[in-house]
Design a protein around this motif. Structure first.
Motif, PDB file in Angstrom:
ATOM      1  N   ARG A  26       0.824  -1.208   0.000  1.00 42.42           N
ATOM      2  CA  ARG A  26       0.000   0.000   0.000  1.00 42.42           C
ATOM      3  C   ARG A  26       0.856   1.255   0.000  1.00 42.42           C
ATOM      4  O   ARG A  26       0.434   2.309  -0.473  1.00 42.42           O
ATOM      5  CB  ARG A  26      -0.934   0.002   1.195  1.00 42.42           C
ATOM      6  CG  ARG A  26      -0.250  -0.080   2.536  1.00 42.42           C
ATOM      7  CD  ARG A  26      -1.249  -0.166   3.658  1.00 42.42           C
ATOM      8  NE  ARG A  26      -0.598  -0.306   4.948  1.00 42.42           N
ATOM      9  CZ  ARG A  26      -1.250  -0.400   6.096  1.00 42.42           C
ATOM     10  NH1 ARG A  26      -2.574  -0.377   6.092  1.00 42.42           N
ATOM     11  NH2 ARG A  26      -0.587  -0.509   7.219  1.00 42.42           N
ATOM     12  N   ARG A  27       2.123   1.121   0.533  1.00 48.51           N
ATOM     13  CA  ARG A  27       3.003   2.295   0.510  1.00 48.51           C
ATOM     14  C   ARG A  27       3.434   2.645  -0.907  1.00 48.51           C
ATOM     15  O   ARG A  27       3.775   3.788  -1.201  1.00 48.51           O
ATOM     16  CB  ARG A  27       4.242   2.033   1.371  1.00 48.51           C
ATOM     17  CG  ARG A  27       3.991   2.103   2.873  1.00 48.51           C
ATOM     18  CD  ARG A  27       5.245   1.815   3.662  1.00 48.51           C
ATOM     19  NE  ARG A  27       5.653   0.429   3.502  1.00 48.51           N
ATOM     20  CZ  ARG A  27       6.819  -0.058   3.950  1.00 48.51           C
ATOM     21  NH1 ARG A  27       7.659   0.731   4.553  1.00 48.51           N
ATOM     22  NH2 ARG A  27       7.113  -1.327   3.771  1.00 48.51           N
ATOM     23  N   ALA A  61       1.143   5.056  -2.247  1.00 54.12           N
ATOM     24  CA  ALA A  61       1.227   6.365  -1.588  1.00 54.12           C
ATOM     25  C   ALA A  61       2.468   7.157  -2.008  1.00 54.12           C
ATOM     26  O   ALA A  61       2.578   8.340  -1.680  1.00 54.12           O
ATOM     27  CB  ALA A  61       1.219   6.179  -0.069  1.00 54.12           C
ATOM     28  N   THR A  62       3.420   6.521  -2.699  1.00 53.62           N
ATOM     29  CA  THR A  62       4.654   7.215  -3.102  1.00 53.62           C
ATOM     30  C   THR A  62       4.402   8.055  -4.355  1.00 53.62           C
ATOM     31  O   THR A  62       3.900   7.543  -5.352  1.00 53.62           O
ATOM     32  CB  THR A  62       5.765   6.188  -3.391  1.00 53.62           C
ATOM     33  OG1 THR A  62       5.927   5.344  -2.243  1.00 53.62           O
ATOM     34  CG2 THR A  62       7.072   6.889  -3.701  1.00 53.62           C
TER      35      THR A  62
END
Length: 831
Positions: free
Chosen positions: A817-818, A821-822
């Motif tokens: 999920r990161r 978000a990047t």
């Protein structure tokens, strides 16, 4: 840089990388492997120490001399002459009645002096504190263990029990009983009575399954004289050190089975460790090149890397030790009660071996790929190039193979078991890989059939075919194990139950004397119950084979030695049971009457190595008969009909050897009240409630399965770690893909849907593949072992696929999920 600075540098590098997915997974993998190994080894160590410490207190005496027949005056005199203190014990199975409730019980009749060693403790009510040390039931009283109170539905003392012709008052609960074993008789709840109540009970009739024993105890000189006694054949000697052979056998088998389950967890954890170390080593290459540019020698770099691994291994090992300590308590709670033995506390010394496993894992699987980073040239700082060396690149693989061999031999304790585990793992992995690759090939044309998210997700799986198959295998191995011991096991059990007719016998009646056969048949007729067939039975001991004397030492196989060291149950007749089938030779029919022939079941054939024409000499309570084997049979033992390993024609043994009869029948619940009248009319006959026995055995099996399931949870966790490690390894590549897609205008929701689709399909394939493989193994068990039909179970395939999809989707989303978000610009700038 000075050598003493390696430790603080390694510590700082670990702290800086504590959020690194590879290092976290590596430490967790070590913890899982150590936890599973520690849990199994601590439990096994406690059991081994408990068995090794067996003393007279455990047995209730320094020596127990027992026989199926009352001990002769000569044996009693020989024991008395040793100067030992003696007390008699009589034990046998029976049925107890309390109102409308019945229970199969193991009756032990004792008198003053019992036990000679140890202590008998009791309480006034089930689960109440012990308030009496010693003492015995008075005449007319009975003490029972808590399980029997529960089975008979009793909450207060004073209940009236009927056992045979005698009525007893239930007064106390047996808490600790020296000499309690774990054989068939002792699986039933204990009923402790006074020897005085045996007279007139009708329980000691001819043919009853009774064991008469004398407990003996004395000082060391007496013990030496007891050990030197020469006892006749048929009289068994039991000393404290060999009082629980069934425990040693059970421990050996449980140890091997749990070790195999633990080895599976360790192998998958090792794969996760190697994968994470390889990925982390690739990321370290730039850092190592920079250190070398700043003057760090290769030896210093090596020490830093090894210290990092050792600290990671120590951290994971300590967490695993704590989990293993708690895990062995879970195994003891599941299996300890079945062993019916007091276990000593867990020894912290056993944890050092678990920490040694952590060292083996990090040095054998993490160090080799990480050491490759040490060989990076300083020039990499200025120009990235392929700095690998094919010759140098082979040694991590060789080191890993050596570590696998050491790991398996260490955990299984035997080279042959280790090889079997490795072969089984390779076959299972190969089967899963083949099925997974086939499914991917079938899915490949479908990637153009859906929308953008579907094409993106499925395309990733097909494009990374090798990595996808590897992930399917890692997750599939653990899912197959869990499915086999949970869903598929229950499915096999249900299939076996369904094939039994509705009127399958649920009661066996044994110890029927020949003169009672017509009376018993009339008893059933008077109550409109169809008279069941009566099978004659004699008990004989094998003393000769083809004219040669036979003893335990005549055979090398331990199972055969145990089998022939007891009396065989043999029957006769001219009609073959429907659940028997002749495989070689011919059945004699009515024409065989009076002929000294013998029919042998396939198990007897296997154990004794029989061939048609061989002769067996059997001793029937002093009367020897020699019979010739004329045919071999297979027996459907799960038919719940009386069956025998050996059969003879009528007219050979009928009038010349001691015999009794047995039968079986189905009694619906509404008619089970007839049992009380039957036992009252025939007190010597023992009614065995097969449903009760099956429930007891099923309860034991359920506990064993739950213990295995608990260990396989570590296997599942290790399989998920391999999957997570693979996902972490592709995160940089996925981040670039996501950044490129978003730069080209793909909405974030589409990218998210594509990733979730990829994980869902991967989990669906892994779960489906595991379910199909587990079903294939179950089919092999059903056909080859249980000899029953077993077809496909699409619902299990569906459940496996959906369960795998949910599991992998949740895991993949938590890991990546990161990535969503990047910001794309940040990823593209990083290259």
């Amino acid at each position: 840089m000075a050598s003493p600075r390696a430790l603080p540098l390694a510590w700082r590098r670990l702290r800086r990388g504590r959020k690194s997915g590879e290092l976290a997974i590596l430490a967790v993998a070590v913890a899982i492997a150590v936890a599973s190994h520690a849990a199994v080894s601590l439990f096994s160590d406690r059991m081994a120490r408990a068995i090794a410490s067996q003393t007279g207190e455990t047995l209730g005496a320094d020596l127990v001399v027992s026989s199926r027949q009352p001990l002769t005056p000569e044996v009693v005199a020989a024991l008395t002459d040793t100067g030992a203190r003696l007390t008699p014990v009589v034990q046998f199975p029976s049925v107890a009645f309390a109102g409308e409730s019945t229970a199969l019980v193991s009756v032990k009749a004792v008198e003053d002096g019992f036990p000679l060693r140890g202590r008998l403790t009791s309480s006034p009510l089930p689960f109440a504190p012990v308030d009496q040390l010693g003492g015995l039931p008075a005449a007319g009283e009975a003490w029972a263990d808590a399980r029997l109170w529960q089975e008979l539905g009793q909450q207060q003392a004073g209940a009236r029990l009927q056992v045979g012709d005698v009525e007893l008052t239930l007064t106390r609960v047996v808490v600790e009983e020296p000499g309690r074993g774990a054989g068939f008789n002792d699986l039933a709840p204990r009923l402790l009575i006074n020897t005085a109540d045996l007279e007139g009970s009708g329980l000691l009739g001819e043919g009853a399954r009774i064991r008469y024993a004398l407990l003996a105890a004395g000082d060391p000189a007496v013990q030496q004289r007891l050990a030197a006694l020469d006892l006749p054949d048929g009289v068994r000697r039991t000393a404290p050190e060999d009082s629980r052979p069934e425990l040693r056998t059970a421990l050996k088998r449980a140890d091997a089975f749990l070790a195999v389950a633990s080895s599976a967890a360790s192998l998958l954890a090792a794969a996760a460790i190697a994968l994470c170390a390889w990925q982390f080593g690739l990321r370290l290459r730039d850092e190592v090149a920079l250190m070398k540019c700043l003057g760090a020698p290769g030896g210093f770099v090596l020490r830093v890397l090894l210290l990092m691994l050792l600290m990671l291994g120590l951290a994971g090992g300590l967490v695993g030790v704590a989990l293993g300590w708690a895990g062995q308590a879970v195994i003891v709670s599941l299996l300890g009660e079945l062993m019916q033995i007091d276990l000593p506390p867990a020894s912290p010394a056993g944890l050092f071996g678990a920490l040694g496993l952590a060292l083996l894992l990090v040095l054998g699987f993490a160090a080799p790929p990480l050491m490759q980073a040490r060989r990076v040239p300083p020039a990499r700082v200025f120009q990235r190039a392929d700095d690998g060396d094919s010759a140098q690149g082979r040694w991590p693989l060789l080191a890993a193979l050596a570590a696998v061999a050491a790991l398996l031999v260490w955990q299984t304790g035997a080279v042959d078991t280790a090889l079997a585990v490795l072969a089984g793992a390779l076959l299972l992995a190969g089967g899963l890989a083949l099925v997974g690759a086939l499914l991917l090939r079938l899915l490949a044309p479908l990637r153009r059939a859906g929308g953008t998210a579907w094409r993106f997700g499925l395309g990733n799986l097909v494009r990374r075919r090798g990595a996808t198959v590897a992930q399917l295998v890692a997750l599939g191995v653990s899912l197959v194990a869990l499915l086999l011991v949970t869903v598929v096991r229950q499915d096999l059990l249900n299939s076996w139950r369904d094939r039994l007719p509705a009127d399958t016998p649920n009661y066996f009646f044994i110890n029927i004397q020949p003169a009672q056969v017509p009376e018993l048949q009339q008893f059933f007729a008077d109550r409109d119950i169809a008279a069941p067939r009566m099978w004659p039975m004699a008990r004989g001991r094998l003393v000769g084979l083809n004219g040669e004397a036979v003893t335990v030492d005549s055979f090398d196989d331990p199972e055969t030695q145990r089998w022939i060291n007891r009396d065989f149950n043999l029957s006769w007749g001219d009609e073959l049971n429907p659940d028997n089938r002749i495989t070689d030779g011919e059945w004699w029919g009515p024409e065989g009457a009076g002929q000294p022939w013998l029919s042998a079941d396939e198990y007897a054939v296997e154990r004794l190595g029989l061939q048609l024409g061989d002769t067996l000499t059997l001793d029937f309570a002093g009367t020897e008969k020699t019979l010739t084997v004329t045919n071999f049979r297979t027996v459907q033992w799960d038919s719940f009909q009386p069956n025998f390993f050996l059969l003879a024609p009528p007219g050979v043994l009928d009038a010349s050897v001691p015999a009794q009869y047995l039968t079986s029948l189905y009694l619906p619940p509404a008619e089970r009240g007839v049992l009380r009248a039957l036992v009252a009319a025939f007190p010597n006959i023992t009614a065995l409630d097969i449903e009760s026995v099956m429930n007891q055995v099923r309860g034991i099996m359920d506990r064993i399965v739950r213990a295995v399931e608990f260990i396989f949870l570590f296997t599942l966790a290790a399989g998920l770690l391999v999957l997570l490690a693979a996902i972490e390894g592709t995160r940089p590549e996925r981040a670039r893909e996501v950044a490129l897609l978003r730069t080209l205008g793909a909405p974030r929701t589409v990218v998210r849907a594509g990733l979730l689709t990829e994980y869902a399909v991967l989990g669906l394939l892994a779960g489906f593949t595991a379910a199909v493989t587990a079903q294939g193994l179950a089919w092999g068990l059903a056909v080859q072992v249980f000899e029953m039909p077993y077809g496909p179970r699409p619902l299990i395939w569906l459940a496996g696929g959906l369960g795998g999809a949910l599991l992998v989707t949740a895991l993949g989303w938590a890991s990546l999920r990161r990535v969503l978000a990047t910001p794309p610009a940040e990823v593209l700038r990083a290259g």
